[in-house]
Design a protein around this motif. Structure first.
Motif, PDB file in Angstrom:
ATOM      1  N   UNK A 274       0.420   7.272  -0.898  1.00 21.34           N
ATOM      2  CA  UNK A 274       0.887   6.113  -0.460  1.00 21.34           C
ATOM      3  C   UNK A 274      -0.006   5.080   0.306  1.00 21.34           C
ATOM      4  N   UNK A 275      -0.576   5.893   1.264  1.00 17.26           N
ATOM      5  CA  UNK A 275      -1.612   4.837   2.040  1.00 17.26           C
ATOM      6  C   UNK A 275      -2.865   4.452   1.152  1.00 17.26           C
ATOM      7  N   UNK A 276      -3.331   5.317   0.390  1.00 16.55           N
ATOM      8  CA  UNK A 276      -4.453   4.772  -0.610  1.00 16.55           C
ATOM      9  C   UNK A 276      -3.865   3.618  -1.573  1.00 16.55           C
ATOM     10  N   UNK A 277      -2.897   3.699  -2.160  1.00 20.59           N
ATOM     11  CA  UNK A 277      -2.281   2.645  -3.017  1.00 20.59           C
ATOM     12  C   UNK A 277      -2.267   1.389  -2.294  1.00 20.59           C
ATOM     13  N   UNK A 278      -1.755   1.435  -1.084  1.00 20.96           N
ATOM     14  CA  UNK A 278      -1.374  -0.109  -0.283  1.00 20.96           C
ATOM     15  C   UNK A 278      -2.613  -0.422   0.146  1.00 20.96           C
ATOM     16  N   UNK A 279      -3.774   0.176   0.408  1.00 19.81           N
ATOM     17  CA  UNK A 279      -5.023  -0.347   1.040  1.00 19.81           C
ATOM     18  C   UNK A 279      -6.357  -0.338   0.474  1.00 19.81           C
ATOM     19  N   UNK A 280      -6.262  -0.130  -0.818  1.00 20.60           N
ATOM     20  CA  UNK A 280      -7.250   0.215  -1.990  1.00 20.60           C
ATOM     21  C   UNK A 280      -8.381  -1.102  -1.745  1.00 20.60           C
ATOM     22  N   UNK A 281      -8.008  -1.999  -1.929  1.00 21.45           N
ATOM     23  CA  UNK A 281      -9.201  -3.145  -2.101  1.00 21.45           C
ATOM     24  C   UNK A 281     -10.012  -3.294  -0.901  1.00 21.45           C
ATOM     25  N   UNK A 282      -9.345  -2.953   0.415  1.00 22.76           N
ATOM     26  CA  UNK A 282      -9.978  -3.005   1.727  1.00 22.76           C
ATOM     27  C   UNK A 282     -11.150  -1.870   1.783  1.00 22.76           C
TER      28      UNK A 282
END
Length: 318
Positions: free
Chosen positions: A144-152
Motif C-alpha cells: 500500500x505504502x509503496x504504491x502511493x509513494x513510488x515516484x518520490x
C-alpha cells in the motif's frame, strides 16, 4: 397499552446510547489512525536521517558496475566529504524525507488497520494474530505504502547518484523527467519495487511482531524495554532486507537508467545484464554488507520510535 408507553422511552434511550457509542467508537478510530500516521512519519524520518550517508553510498554502488568492498565504500564517503563538503553526505535526503514521511506514515498506519481487520476476521486481537495473517498484514502494508509513494522513491534515487548541477532540487527532478523522459518514467522500476516490498515488509513486520509476542510469553512482561525493541527491530531489518535485496538492486538500476548510461529495460533484461556483467552473487548482492550495517539500525530505530510514540500518545489521550 401501558407496556407500549413504557417501551417507547426505553427504545429511544437504547437507540440514543447505540448512536452515542457508535460516535465515540468512530472518534476513537480516527484518533488511532491519526496517532499511527504521526508516529509512523516521525519514526521513518528519524531512522532514514540516521543512516542517510550509508544509504547514499549503497545506491552509488548499486547503480554502477564498481565492485563493492568496505574499503571502497569508505573511500566514496571520504572523497564525497572532501570534494563536496560534510552536508553532501546527506544529498538527496530532502527527497528521502519527502518520500519517507508519507511512506512510513502510510505503512505503519496501514499495518495497524490490516492487523485490526485480519484480527476481527480470525477472532484474534491484532498483536496475537496467527503467523500467516501476521505476514500478510505486513506485506499488504508495504505494498500500500509503496504504491502511493513510488515516484518520490525514483526522484530520491536520481538525486543520490547525480551531481548537484544536474538536479537542483526535488521539483527540478520532476520537471526534467516529465519533459525529457515522459511522465510514465516516474513509475519505471515499480514492479521490482512491489515484488521486493512484499517479502521485505512482510518478513520485517512478521519478525518484529513475533519476537514481541515471544518476549511477552517468556518474560511475563507486557512491554519490552526500548533496547529490546531495538534488537527485535534490528533482527527484523536483517531478515527482511536480506530476502529482498536482489530486487532492490534491480529496482535502483531501473530507476537511474536515464542518468547512469544503462539502457532502459524490463526487470528480466536488467537482471540478465547484471548477472552477465557482474555475476549473480557479486552483482545482485552488491552492497549487502553495508545494508547489514545500516538496515538493522534504521529498522530498529523505526520500529522502536513508532512503538514508543504510540505508547506516549495513548497516555496523553487518556
Amino acid at each position: 397499552m401501558d407496556n407500549g408507553v413504557k417501551e417507547g422511552p426505553v427504545r429511544l434511550r437504547e437507540d440514543a446510547e447505540a448512536v452515542l457509542s457508535s460516535s465515540v467508537s468512530s472518534k476513537r478510530d480516527h484518533r488511532q489512525v491519526l496517532s499511527s500516521l504521526l508516529s509512523g512519519a516521525l519514526a521513518g524520518a528519524l531512522a532514514k536521517t540516521a543512516v542517510a550517508p550509508l544509504d547514499r553510498t549503497k545506491i552509488i554502488f548499486q547503480v554502477s558496475s564498481k565492485r563493492f568492498s568496505a574499503k571502497e565504500a569508505f573511500r566514496v564517503l571520504y572523497y564525497t566529504y572532501l570534494n563536496e563538503g560534510f552536508l553532501s553526505l546527506w544529498r538527496g535526503n530532502s527527497a528521502t524525507m519527502v518520500r519517507v514521511v508519507p511512506y512510513a506514515a502510510i505503512q505503519f498506519s496501514a499495518h495497524e488497520e490490516y492487523k485490526r481487520i485480519l484480527g476481527s476476521y480470525y477472532g484474534f486481537r491484532g498483536e496475537a494474530l496467527p503467523p500467516w495473517p501476521r505476514l500478510f498484514a505486513g506485506a499488504l502494508a508495504g505494498t500500500t505504502a509503496a504504491s502511493l509513494t513510488y515516484p518520490l522513491d525514483l526522484v530520491r534515487a536520481r538525486m543520490a547518484v547525480t551531481p548537484k548541477e544536474m538536479y537542483s532540487n526535488i521539483f527540478h527532478v520532476f520537471i526534467r523527467i516529465s519533459r525529457e523522459e515522459g511522465l510514465k518514467t516516474l513509475y519505471h522500476g515499480f514492479m521490482p519495487t512491489v515484488l521486493g516490498v512484499i517479502p521485505y515488509a512482510g518478513l520485517s513486520f512478521f519478525t518484529y511482531e513475533t519476537l514481541k509476542s515471544l518476549h511477552r510469553e517468556y518474560s511475563g512482561r507486557r512491554q519490552p524495554y526500548p533496547f529490546e525493541r531495538m534488537i527485535f527491530g534490528a533482527c527484523a531489518g536483517l531478515i527482511g532486507q536480506s530476502a529482498s535485496y536482489p530486487l532492490d538492486v534491480v529496482r535502483r538500476r531501473m530507476q537511474t537508467a536515464g542518468v547512469t548510461g544503462y539502457p532502459r529495460a524490463s526487470i528480466a533484461c536488467t537482471l540478465r545484464t547484471i548477472v552477465r556483467e557482474e555475476g549473480a552473487v557479486r552483482g545482485l548482492y552488491k552492497g549487502l554488507s553495508m545494508n547489514w550495517v545500516k538496515g538493522p539500525i534504521a529498522v530498529g530505530i523505526s520500529f522502536t520510535t513508532f512503538d514508543l510514540l504510540q505508547i506516549l500518545l495513548r497516555h496523553l489521550q487518556s
